[in-house]
Design an enzyme around this catalytic site. Structure first.
Site, short mmCIF file in Angstrom:
data_model
loop_
_atom_site.label_atom_id
_atom_site.label_comp_id
_atom_site.label_asym_id
_atom_site.label_seq_id
_atom_site.Cartn_x
_atom_site.Cartn_y
_atom_site.Cartn_z
CD GLU A 128 9.92 31.69 -46.42
OE1 GLU A 128 9.05 31.11 -47.11
OE2 GLU A 128 11.13 31.42 -46.49
CD GLU A 171 14.27 34.95 -51.63
OE1 GLU A 171 13.93 34.85 -50.42
OE2 GLU A 171 14.91 34.08 -52.24
CE LYS A 231 14.40 35.44 -43.24
NZ LYS A 231 13.55 34.54 -44.05
CG ASP A 266 14.37 28.52 -44.24
OD1 ASP A 266 14.97 29.34 -44.98
OD2 ASP A 266 13.14 28.32 -44.32
CB SER A 267 19.23 29.46 -47.18
OG SER A 267 19.89 30.31 -46.27
CG ASP A 322 14.63 31.94 -41.75
OD1 ASP A 322 13.67 32.72 -41.63
OD2 ASP A 322 15.10 31.59 -42.84
O1 KIV Z 1 17.06 31.51 -45.48
C1 KIV Z 1 17.53 32.46 -46.12
O2 KIV Z 1 18.72 32.50 -46.50
C2 KIV Z 1 16.64 33.56 -46.46
C3 KIV Z 1 17.18 34.61 -47.38
C4 KIV Z 1 16.88 34.20 -48.77
C5 KIV Z 1 16.66 35.96 -47.06
O3 KIV Z 1 15.53 33.60 -46.02
#
Ligand code: KIV
Length: 277
Positions: A118, A185, A116, A47-48, A86
């Protein structure tokens, strides 16, 4: 193409064998195909993409539709690379049913290999239910960007004995819930080492020091493409932004001078043009 795609079982196997591996981001077909051509084993459609692709200030605004839109071309571009989708903020924190339903959606609509999400102990029940429902889940603890505001901003986590202990407990809770690997992280290297030793699933570290099982970086950071901000843990292994600006300026310069397009870039067939003007 000599790369063999990793499987979920390989994650634990690599840890047992002490074999390190790498994990990078991609958000589009072309970048995914470049990563696929490299030796890097795992791609995260993170989600970055909020900051890197969409220019947002944080990851919070990303939607399920955004994620699906970006994961699909990555799956197409990287058939030999394990792909992680994500789950965006708000897609798994309402109820266990919501988390399972959105986890199913990401897998079914994009073809990615796992999801993934969090969170530590507080997410363990949800993760356990998702895994029982057949959704492979990768955890993410330490600095969790979706809830960074509650953590006091983008800061190193686990800097006190109590907070380090909490991170180790988070890792153990996620392992017991059934995750097959955990992103850790932005923690001191000693915490990275302790967490790596505390669990059997691999620890995928980003800013977590050298002792973790796998190193994670955002591709646009490690290649020197993203210009807004460079976290301390990012090493730039190339200067692609500069190479791109130089290339664009060369195109501009040669267009203005008339050097481009020269004959080799033109269709040079002679045609009798009717006199219409
Ligand atoms: O979204 C992302 O790029 C991440 C990384 C920081 C692991 O979750």
């Amino acid at each position: 193409m000599g790369k063999k795609k990793m499987t979920i079982l390989d994650f634990k196997k690599y840890k047992e064998e002490g074999r390190k591996f790498t994990y990078v981001t991609a958000y589009d077909y072309t970048t995914a195909s470049i990563v696929n051509e490299s030796e890097c084993e795992v791609i995260l459609v993170g989600d970055s993409l909020a900051m890197i692709m969409l220019g947002y200030d944080s990851t919070v605004g990303v939607t399920m539709e955004d994620m699906i839109h970006h994961i699909k071309p990555v799956v197409k571009g990287a058939p030999d690379t394990f792909i992680v989708g994500d789950m965006p903020f708000g897609s798994y924190n309402v109820s266990i049913e919501q988390a399972i339903s959105n986890g199913n959606r990401l897998l079914k609509e994009t073809g990615c290999d796992c999801v993934k999400l969090e969170g530590g102990i507080e997410m363990a029940k949800t993760i356990e239910a998702m895994v029982k429902a057949g959704i492979p889940v990768m955890g993410h603890i330490g600095l969790t960007p979706q809830t960074a505001t509650s953590l006091g901003g983008f800061k190193v986590q686990g800097s006190t004995p109590e907070s380090a202990r909490k991170i180790i407990e988070d890792a153990k809770a996620l392992e017991a819930a059934g995750v097959f690997s955990i992103v850790l992280e932005c923690v001191p290297s000693v915490v990275g080492k302790a967490v790596t030793e505390a669990v059997e699933v691999p620890i995928l570290g980003i800013g977590a020091g050298p002792h973790v099982d796998c190193q994670v970086l955002v591709t646009q950071d490690l290649l020197g493409m993203y210009g807004d901000f460079k976290p301390k843990f990012v090493k730039q292994f190339a200067q692609i932004r500069k190479a791109m600006v130089d290339g664009l300026n060369a195109f501009h310069r040669e267009t203005l001078s008339g050097e481009f397009p020269s004959k080799e870039y033109c269709f040079n067939k002679e045609v009798d043009i009717p006199k219409l003007y």
